[in-house]
Design an enzyme around this catalytic site. Structure first.
Site, mmCIF file in Angstrom:
data_model
loop_
_atom_site.group_PDB
_atom_site.id
_atom_site.type_symbol
_atom_site.label_atom_id
_atom_site.label_comp_id
_atom_site.label_asym_id
_atom_site.label_seq_id
_atom_site.Cartn_x
_atom_site.Cartn_y
_atom_site.Cartn_z
ATOM 1 N N CYS A 9 24.153 3.021 22.076
ATOM 2 C CA CYS A 9 23.910 2.431 23.577
ATOM 3 C C CYS A 9 22.336 2.578 23.479
ATOM 4 C CB CYS A 9 24.591 3.399 24.337
ATOM 5 S SG CYS A 9 24.047 3.010 25.797
ATOM 6 N N HIS A 51 26.272 9.648 29.050
ATOM 7 C CA HIS A 51 26.618 8.035 28.965
ATOM 8 C C HIS A 51 27.984 8.070 29.968
ATOM 9 C CE1 HIS A 51 27.233 3.978 27.200
ATOM 10 N NE2 HIS A 51 28.544 4.436 27.452
ATOM 11 N N GLY A 98 26.672 -8.897 37.132
ATOM 12 C CA GLY A 98 25.556 -9.093 36.447
ATOM 13 C C GLY A 98 25.054 -8.029 35.535
ATOM 14 N N THR A 100 24.442 -5.978 32.425
ATOM 15 C CA THR A 100 24.133 -6.475 31.248
ATOM 16 C C THR A 100 24.123 -5.427 30.130
ATOM 17 O OG1 THR A 100 21.901 -6.372 31.448
ATOM 18 C CG2 THR A 100 22.775 -8.700 31.675
ATOM 19 N N HIS A 105 23.098 2.825 35.354
ATOM 20 C CA HIS A 105 21.769 2.896 36.059
ATOM 21 C C HIS A 105 21.537 2.285 37.288
ATOM 22 C CE1 HIS A 105 22.453 -1.019 33.769
ATOM 23 N NE2 HIS A 105 21.734 -1.379 34.633
HETATM 24 P P1 5GP Z 1 21.835 -5.047 34.398
HETATM 25 O O1 5GP Z 1 21.637 -6.074 34.336
HETATM 26 O O2 5GP Z 1 22.690 -4.101 33.322
HETATM 27 O O3 5GP Z 1 22.041 -4.195 35.905
HETATM 28 O O4 5GP Z 1 20.375 -4.013 34.139
HETATM 29 C C1 5GP Z 1 19.787 -3.875 32.778
HETATM 30 C C2 5GP Z 1 18.295 -3.957 32.809
HETATM 31 O O5 5GP Z 1 17.975 -3.126 31.695
HETATM 32 C C3 5GP Z 1 17.594 -5.202 32.769
HETATM 33 O O6 5GP Z 1 16.811 -5.438 33.915
HETATM 34 C C4 5GP Z 1 16.812 -5.198 31.782
HETATM 35 O O7 5GP Z 1 15.768 -5.675 31.789
HETATM 36 C C5 5GP Z 1 16.920 -3.768 31.516
HETATM 37 N N1 5GP Z 1 16.769 -3.562 29.766
HETATM 38 C C6 5GP Z 1 17.299 -4.122 28.785
HETATM 39 N N2 5GP Z 1 17.026 -3.447 27.810
HETATM 40 C C7 5GP Z 1 15.917 -2.579 27.961
HETATM 41 C C8 5GP Z 1 15.091 -1.882 27.040
HETATM 42 O O8 5GP Z 1 15.288 -1.516 25.938
HETATM 43 N N3 5GP Z 1 14.060 -1.172 27.464
HETATM 44 C C9 5GP Z 1 13.931 -1.113 28.959
HETATM 45 N N4 5GP Z 1 12.982 -0.731 29.636
HETATM 46 N N5 5GP Z 1 14.652 -1.991 29.990
HETATM 47 C C10 5GP Z 1 15.686 -2.610 29.290
HETATM 48 ZN ZN ZN Z 2 24.671 5.227 27.010
#
Ligand code: 5GP
Ligand code: ZN
Length: 119
Positions: A9, A51, A98, A100, A105
């Site tokens: 992860c 996690h 959405g 990803t 978080h």
């Molecule tokens: P979600 O779409 O799941 O709510 O938000 C995931 C967020 O994680 C996205 O805004 C994406 O830009 C951010 N993100 C994904 N991979 C990484 C990473 O490796 N480092 C950082 N700092 N942000 C990440």
């Molecule tokens: Zn995790």
């Protein structure tokens, strides 16, 4: 040994210090770092050290962790100068929202007039 979902992860790897991601704040149960693709001048992610795939996986005994996350989100907003203009805290759970990255978080967004409404 059985692989846990946390093994590869991306946010667990950041929590473990395996990726070169600067933490901008920390608390007992959570860390905060800048989103790699910021959607606002300030876009910080508050991430539990433990996690959970999403908010739905937080059980009745785990609320200290999410309370700590929201407390850290507010502290980050203060430290990033967002109290004057205000800020937004969001979590996405599942595909319709959405999500990803399948590690719980909270997005902390601010520093500009955000889109009105909740999507
Ligand atoms: P979600 O779409 O799941 O709510 O938000 C995931 C967020 O994680 C996205 O805004 C994406 O830009 C951010 N993100 C994904 N991979 C990484 C990473 O490796 N480092 C950082 N700092 N942000 C990440
Ligand atoms: Zn995790």
């Amino acid at each position: 040994m059985t692989e846990s979902p946390a093994d590869d992860c991306i946010f667990c790897r950041i929590v473990r210090g395996e990726l070169s991601t600067e933490l901008i704040a920390e608390s007992e149960h959570n860390v905060a770092f800048r989103d790699v693709h910021p959607q606002a001048p300030v876009h910080v992610l508050v991430v539990p050290r433990r996690h959970f795939a999403a908010l739905r996986d937080v059980g009745p005994g785990d609320w200290l962790i999410t309370a700590d996350a929201l407390t850290l989100a507010s502290r980050v907003a203060s430290e990033q100068g967002l109290y004057a203009g205000g800020y937004r805290v969001i979590t996405n759970d599942g595909p319709d929202a959405g999500q990803t990255v399948p590690h719980l978080h909270f997005h902390v967004l601010g520093g500009t007039m955000l889109q009105p409404g909740l999507g």
